[in-house]
Design a protein around this motif. Structure first.
Motif, short mmCIF file in Angstrom:
data_model
loop_
_atom_site.label_atom_id
_atom_site.label_comp_id
_atom_site.label_asym_id
_atom_site.label_seq_id
_atom_site.Cartn_x
_atom_site.Cartn_y
_atom_site.Cartn_z
N ARG B 248 0.69 -1.06 0.14
CA ARG B 248 -0.06 0.02 0.07
C ARG B 248 0.75 1.28 0.20
NH1 ARG B 248 -4.31 -0.53 4.72
NH2 ARG B 248 -2.43 -1.20 5.90
N ALA B 249 0.56 2.18 -0.55
CA ALA B 249 1.08 3.57 -0.70
C ALA B 249 0.25 4.59 -0.42
CB ALA B 249 1.91 3.48 -1.79
N VAL B 250 0.69 5.91 -0.11
CA VAL B 250 -0.09 6.94 -0.20
C VAL B 250 0.79 7.98 -0.54
CG1 VAL B 250 0.49 7.36 2.45
CG2 VAL B 250 -1.49 8.40 1.23
N TYR B 332 -1.92 7.12 8.62
CA TYR B 332 -1.23 6.65 7.66
C TYR B 332 -0.13 5.97 8.65
CZ TYR B 332 -4.11 8.06 4.03
OH TYR B 332 -4.95 8.38 3.10
N PRO B 333 -0.23 4.98 9.47
CA PRO B 333 0.98 4.42 10.10
C PRO B 333 2.16 3.96 9.68
CG PRO B 333 -0.95 3.33 10.83
CD PRO B 333 -1.34 4.06 9.70
N VAL B 334 3.37 4.70 9.94
CA VAL B 334 4.63 4.48 8.95
C VAL B 334 5.06 2.77 8.69
CG1 VAL B 334 7.08 4.80 8.83
CG2 VAL B 334 5.33 6.43 9.85
N ASP B 335 4.44 2.22 9.50
CA ASP B 335 4.89 0.51 9.34
C ASP B 335 3.81 -0.24 8.34
OD1 ASP B 335 2.96 1.02 11.17
OD2 ASP B 335 3.87 -0.64 12.69
N GLU B 336 2.81 0.55 8.14
CA GLU B 336 1.91 -0.01 7.03
C GLU B 336 1.88 0.59 5.99
OE1 GLU B 336 -2.12 -0.37 9.03
OE2 GLU B 336 -1.12 -1.14 10.94
N TRP B 337 2.20 1.79 5.64
CA TRP B 337 2.00 2.27 4.44
C TRP B 337 3.33 2.93 3.77
CZ3 TRP B 337 -2.55 3.56 2.01
CH2 TRP B 337 -3.51 3.05 2.40
N ASN B 338 3.45 3.03 2.78
CA ASN B 338 4.68 3.58 2.00
C ASN B 338 4.33 4.99 1.65
OD1 ASN B 338 6.93 1.38 1.47
ND2 ASN B 338 4.79 0.72 0.63
N LEU B 339 5.11 5.96 2.05
CA LEU B 339 4.70 7.21 2.16
C LEU B 339 5.30 7.93 0.75
CD1 LEU B 339 4.59 7.88 5.70
CD2 LEU B 339 2.26 7.59 4.41
N TYR B 340 4.75 8.75 0.19
CA TYR B 340 5.52 9.60 -1.04
C TYR B 340 4.88 10.94 -1.03
CZ TYR B 340 7.30 5.15 -2.67
OH TYR B 340 8.02 3.91 -2.82
N GLY B 341 5.93 11.96 -0.75
CA GLY B 341 5.41 13.43 -0.97
C GLY B 341 5.65 13.91 -2.46
N GLN B 370 9.15 7.36 2.06
CA GLN B 370 9.79 6.57 1.16
C GLN B 370 11.05 7.60 0.51
OE1 GLN B 370 8.34 4.74 2.40
NE2 GLN B 370 9.19 2.95 1.97
N HIS B 371 10.24 8.56 0.01
CA HIS B 371 10.76 9.61 -0.92
C HIS B 371 9.68 11.12 -1.21
CE1 HIS B 371 12.22 11.38 -4.76
NE2 HIS B 371 13.03 10.87 -4.59
N PHE B 372 10.54 12.11 -1.19
CA PHE B 372 9.72 13.30 -1.17
C PHE B 372 10.63 14.00 -2.26
CE2 PHE B 372 8.91 17.75 -0.29
CZ PHE B 372 7.49 17.68 0.38
N SER B 373 9.64 14.58 -3.32
CA SER B 373 10.25 15.40 -4.38
C SER B 373 9.62 16.53 -4.54
CB SER B 373 9.87 14.55 -5.81
OG SER B 373 8.64 14.27 -5.76
N TYR B 374 10.46 17.50 -4.94
CA TYR B 374 9.95 18.98 -5.01
C TYR B 374 10.32 19.31 -6.42
CZ TYR B 374 10.05 24.08 -4.31
OH TYR B 374 9.85 25.25 -4.44
#
Lengths: 503, 426
Positions: B248-250, B332-341, B370-374
């Motif tokens: 899962r990713a958000v 979005y608990p960090v251990d259940e989701w992959n987080l992208y910004g 996981q990653h953040f892009s600007y």
């Protein structure tokens, strides 16, 4: 009325396997019983349109090896079909024993009957009877051979990589038209035999260096005895692929085997390329005759016949040269017209026919037709049987184009003075050895730089297309491994020379 | 005589392999066409197939054939008014009518080969060579996040996993090894026995024969005592648990909607977000998107509102980052989701807010993500925010990336650069 009703083979346009079987029996009875057509047993396969597209793109081989060019063909067919620019052929038939014919499931029963008559009895008897097919192809072995080829190529891909195999196949395909023996008779092949021989060849090749390149003349008494300026090959070779397979200095055994497979395919399809008009004409003649007989027997109804005739007339339509739909002479139209015309000449000859065709006018039409089917190819068939009446019917005329003049001349039309000329020219148009450039292996410089020289003998001063020739030479270079040259010879002098790599 | 066979149920995709080979061969062309399409298309229909055209000459399969020139005869049907000896002027510059027509037969003047690729293939080409950074970082606890994979052969295990072939092979090897000496001796004795039998019998010889027979019998008994299958022979299939990445990713889309962002800039940003979204969707079974827009304060909104409603006012970027952090903590608990910004902005920010943004990003968000892009959608000089983020990037190169986009054409290259497969990571 009730009697005729009960004889109908089917009503409506739907079909099922029982109806197909009934039609097949009825047609077989006529074809074998009444007309005595000699056929291989039939294997009629019902397939869907997707499968038809697959069959299409594998150039009619039921089992093909994998190659991108078939994918390209598939993509093209698929695209055109989906956009509605093209209908699929109603049938594909394979020269094998049993003779495999594909029926598409979408077709109505009328179309299925037409296809059965056309493919399973028309084409089938042609494959079995025509001398070219008899000499050059072995219907009972082809499927086995195709399976062998597919497996062998797949095995090579695993062992040497897809790219390496593809390279060789690309090059072979470029030379495919030059992979046939035009005059030499082949020996029949069988898959088992082929497999055994393949292993044997590989073994022998592994054990000995190619005779061509043995570099210790002292150890080779045979080499020593040769004239210092002997020519290799002693005679020009027309079968380029065969020459490469046997003589290319650097190829691995498996690469030679790939060349051989492509060569065999080319040889297998060679008769088909030479008998397009006859083959289609013969099949069309028979579906026309057989289905009419069914109608005369009251086995099919008026609706069936109307649908059939509509399709039939589409198939044999010949647009005139100035029509936007014109794309050369329709082989179905010409072939059908010629076979029908031969029958007419036999049954109701006119004075003109008696003058032009004294041998066949008034003879037994069935025997004459079979003789024509068995003993000719397009070129000689036209030369022999194209009647003045047909020339008039098709309104044939001949254009003569000489690039040294600034006009095109009409050098013959469908009149008394032109019949013979038209017949000769049309016949020549179907002569592959004139239509395809005459290119042969001229010299392999085995004592020097190992370069290979091909010669193109110009006919009617016609040059080669340079861009594509260069591409093909590049492929040849890949297989040969050393410099290759192509000389174009006109009237005995070399007028042009292409070399790869460029000098 | 005839067999009628129903083949409709046979596989229909016989040409798939060939088609794939064809696509592979013309990868370069197709990729170009796909890149073009990305620049041309609106965001909504990114997930469609594409018509690919390849110049005919690039995929020709050359054969020897005649070129123009020389003398030739062509027979045509449908004569209407020509008489023998008529002459037709050749069109100047071109080749003869007869020849021209003939050449037209094969080519039809088509110099492009066109075909369709389907949406899946389109995306494959679009994202070829791209990779999500840190894809396998997080694992979900519990059994679901593992899957079993064959892990070789071991000598201990449970009976259901016995590998029969290996066990029998082992047994056979053991039997041969253990019996080798005895069999050799047995052969020798038998040979001697045989030899003695051939000769004339004498008391000594008979005695020797009896002795031999007894020895042979003993050896044979010994051989028979070697067990056919022993416990040491048993071999078992072994399976290992392989952790499976969270599926899962958000994705957080953060955009500046202050007065300085006009619709064009938003469109640019939108394209970038969409590419990222499609990309995530391909890599995860389930992808959610959170839209956060901000001016001086931040708000979570729907997609429609995110892209199309207008706001005015100043810009405080940190408000959006704070909101993101809050949403992460809450939903979005960090251990259940992959987080992208992904953040898009024109670079405007209140100057004293920018250092705050950088530290918030670096200390709170990046460790969770996981990653953040600007991306900065502004063709002008950079402001404080850019400088601050540059510092963040230097310290967190793996998790953070930034780029500037000037025109729609830039988006895809920038996107590719951001997510280019990192060889050193592999």
């Amino acid at each position: 009325m009730t009697v005729t009703e009960s004889k109908l083979l089917s009503t409506g346009s739907d079909w099922d396997f029982e109806t197909l079987d009934r039609y097949d029996r009825a047609i077989a009875e006529l074809a074998h019983g009444k007309y005595g057509l000699d056929t291989y047993p039939n294997q009629i396969e019902v397939i869907s349109s997707e499968q038809m597209m697959d069959a299409y793109s594998s150039v009619g081989m039921p089992v093909g090896y994998n190659h991108w060019s078939f994918g390209k063909q598939f993509v093209e067919v698929e695209g055109r079909y989906r956009r509605g620019q093209m209908g699929l052929a109603y049938e594909i038939v394979i020269n094998s024993n049993p003779c495999i014919a594909y029926l598409m499931e979408e077709n109505t029963i009328t179309m299925q009957a037409l296809v059965i008559a056309h493919a399973s009895y028309g084409h089938n008897s042609f494959f079995k009877g025509n001398y070219l097919f008899k000499t050059w192809t072995d219907a009972s072995a082809i499927i086995d051979y195709l399976v062998f080829a597919r497996h062998y190529i797949a095995e090579c891909e695993q062992r040497h990589g897809v790219a390496a195999v593809e390279e060789v196949l690309d090059s072979c395909h470029a030379l495919m038209n030059y992979g046939v023996d035009r005059y030499k008779r082949p020996t029949p092949i069988s898959a088992m035999e082929e497999k055994r021989r393949q292993r044997e060849r590989e073994e022998i090749l592994r054990q000995q260096v190619s005779e061509l390149w043995k570099t210790f003349p002292d150890l080779q008494p045979a080499t020593q005895r040769r004239e210092p300026n002997f020519r290799y090959p002693a005679e020009p070779q027309e079968n380029l692929l065969y020459f490469l397979e046997k003589n290319a200095p650097l190829l691995e055994p498996w690469q030679r085997e790939l060349i051989r497979i492509v060569r065999k395919m080319a040889q297998y399809f060679y008769p088909q390329r030479q008998t397009k008009v006859m083959n289609e004409g013969w099949a069309t003649f028979w579906h026309y005759t057989l289905l009419h007989d069914l109608y005369d027997n009251g086995q099919v109804g008026d609706g069936f016949m109307l649908e059939f005739l509509q399709n039939h007339s589409q198939v044999i339509h010949q647009p005139p040269f100035d029509s936007p739909y014109y794309s050369g002479i329709n082989p179905y139209a010409l072939g059908f017209a010629m076979f029908t015309d031969i029958r007419r000449i036999c049954e109701q000859p006119t004075e003109e026919d008696r003058h032009w065709f004294p041998d066949i006018a008034g003879s037994d039409w069935l025997a004459t037709l079979k003789f024509a089917m068995e003993s000719f190819k397009d070129e000689s068939f036209i030369q022999q049987f194209l009647s003045p009446r047909l020339i008039r019917e098709f309104k044939l005329f001949s254009l003569f184009d000489d690039n040294e003049r600034d006009y095109i001349e009409i050098d013959a039309i469908h009149d008394e003075r032109g019949y013979k000329a038209i017949r000769n020219k049309l016949s020549e148009q179907y002569n592959l050895s004139i239509q395809e450039p005459n290119i042969q292996v001229h010299d392999a410089d085995v004592r020097g730089d190992r370069s290979l020289t091909l010669q193109h003998i110009r006919q009617h001063h016609r040059p080669l297309d340079e861009a594509s020739s260069r591409e093909v030479l590049r492929h040849l270079y890949r297989l040969w491994g050393f410099d290759v040259h192509l000389e174009s010879v006109d009237n005995g002098t070399v007028v042009e020379r292409l070399s790869i790599p460029d000098l | 005589m005839s067999y009628i066979i129903d083949r409709r149920l046979n596989g229909k995709h016989k040409s798939t392999v060939n088609r794939q080979r064809f696509l592979d061969r013309y990868r370069r062309h197709i990729r170009e066409a796909v890149n073009d399409a990305v620049g041309r298309r609106s965001i909504q229909d990114m997930e469609q197939g594409e018509r690919i055209t390849i110049p005919q000459k690039d995929l020709s399969e050359p054969i020897f054939h005649h070129g123009s020139g020389g003398r030739r005869n062509v027979v045509h049907p449908g004569n209407k008014e020509f008489q023998q000896g008529d002459r037709i002027k050749k069109p100047s510059g071109g080749e003869g009518g007869g020849g021209g027509q003939k050449a037209g037969d094969s080519g039809e003047g088509d110099d492009e080969f066109a075909f369709q690729i389907d949406p899946r293939e389109f995306l494959n080409f679009l994202f070829e060579d791209l990779e999500l950074p840190n894809l396998v970082k997080r694992q979900l606890e519990g059994t679901r996040s593992f899957h079993l994979r064959h892990g070789g052969i071991v000598s201990h295990g449970i009976p259901t996993k016995v590998n029969i072939v290996r066990s029998m092979r082992q047994a056979s090897m053991r039997r041969r090894a253990l019996s080798a000496a005895s069999r050799k001796r047995l052969r020798a004795l038998k040979a001697e026995h045989e030899e003695l039998l051939q000769q004339d019998q004498s008391p000594q010889r008979r005695e020797r024969l009896a002795e031999l027979e007894e020895q042979i019998a003993r050896l044979q008994r010994r051989l028979e005592r070697i067990p056919f299958l022993d416990e040491v022979d048993l071999r078992y299939n072994h399976h290992v648990k392989v952790p499976r990445p969270v599926s899962r990713a958000v994705m957080f889309c953060i955009m500046d909607v202050s007065g300085s962002m006009n619709q064009d800039m938003k469109d640019l940003a939108k394209r970038f977000f969409l590419l990222l979204y499609l990309f995530l969707q391909r890599n995860y079974e389930h992808t959610e998107v959170v839209f956060i827009r901000h001016h001086t304060s931040a708000k979570e909104v729907t997609e429609e509102e995110f892209f199309y409603s207008r706001e005015t006012g100043g810009t405080i970027v940190s408000s959006a980052l704070k909101l993101t952090l809050d949403i992460i903590k809450e939903r979005y608990p960090v251990d259940e989701w992959n987080l992208y910004g992904a953040q898009a902005s024109d670079g405007d920010n209140w100057n004293d807010d920018s250092p705050g943004c950088a530290s918030l990003l670096e200390n709170e968000l990046l460790p969770r993500m996981q990653h953040f892009s600007y991306v900065e959608v502004m063709p002008r000089s950079h402001q404080a925010l850019w400088d601050q983020y540059q510092g963040v990037m230097e310290r967190n190169g793996d998790f953070f990336s930034m780029a500037q986009i000037d025109a729609p054409g830039d988006i895809y290259p920038v996107f590719r650069r951001l997510f280019k497969k990192r060889m050193e990571a592999a």
